[in-house]
Design a protein around this motif. Structure first.
Motif, PDB file in Angstrom:
ATOM      1  N   ASP A  32      54.934  54.230  38.636  1.00  0.00           N
ATOM      2  CA  ASP A  32      54.755  55.188  37.546  1.00  0.00           C
ATOM      3  C   ASP A  32      53.592  54.809  36.643  1.00  0.00           C
ATOM      4  OD1 ASP A  32      58.241  54.905  37.462  1.00  0.00           O
ATOM      5  OD2 ASP A  32      57.158  56.642  38.245  1.00  0.00           O
ATOM      6  N   SER A  52      48.925  55.360  33.500  1.00  0.00           N
ATOM      7  CA  SER A  52      50.039  55.977  34.203  1.00  0.00           C
ATOM      8  C   SER A  52      49.567  56.607  35.505  1.00  0.00           C
ATOM      9  CB  SER A  52      50.699  57.035  33.321  1.00  0.00           C
ATOM     10  OG  SER A  52      49.861  58.184  33.250  1.00  0.00           O
ATOM     11  N   GLY A 101      60.662  54.327  37.336  1.00  0.00           N
ATOM     12  CA  GLY A 101      61.170  54.345  35.975  1.00  0.00           C
ATOM     13  C   GLY A 101      62.068  53.196  35.590  1.00  0.00           C
ATOM     14  N   ILE A 102      62.468  52.395  36.554  1.00  0.00           N
ATOM     15  CA  ILE A 102      63.425  51.344  36.245  1.00  0.00           C
ATOM     16  C   ILE A 102      63.042  49.973  36.775  1.00  0.00           C
ATOM     17  CG2 ILE A 102      65.410  52.887  36.045  1.00  0.00           C
ATOM     18  CD1 ILE A 102      66.128  52.161  38.940  1.00  0.00           C
TER      19      ILE A 102
END
Length: 116
Positions: A32, A52, A101-102
């Protein structure tokens, strides 16, 4: 998994320049954002610059007029061009990537020392 390998650190005089490189490998298609953090002795790790997947760029206030982050998608490499370096830029610089995202990945770090 994502592997990050930094290079380009070293000793430079105040006012000098360095270009750091971060070569990414592994599941890079789902990254990301990728960027640079730094950690000086006795201080917390802080964001330097980040780009990004959509191309949005963030810089810390302390470097935004002196640094440029860029990426070469063909080489899976992100660069940090640092100019007008100051002694307070001395730190270990880490490449960082966030995937899906994690998942957060870090490189091993490269030392930048600004001293006369």
């Amino acid at each position: 998994q994502v592997q990050l390998v930094e290079s380009g650190g070293g000793l430079v005089q105040p006012g000098g320049s360095l270009r750091l490189s971060c070569a990414a490998s592994g599941k890079i298609f789902s990254i990301d954002a990728i960027g640079w953090y730094r950690q000086a002795p006795g201080k917390e790790r802080e964001l330097v610059a980040r780009i990004s997947n959509g191309g949005r760029i963030n810089y810390s206030d302390s470097v935004k007029d002196r640094c440029t982050i860029s990426r070469d998608n063909a080489k899976n490499t992100v660069y940090l061009q640092m100019n007008s370096l100051k002694p307070e830029d001395t730190a270990v610089y880490y490449c960082n990537a966030v995937r899906l995202g994690i998942n957060v990945y870090w490189g091993q770090g490269t030392q930048v020392t600004v001293s006369s």
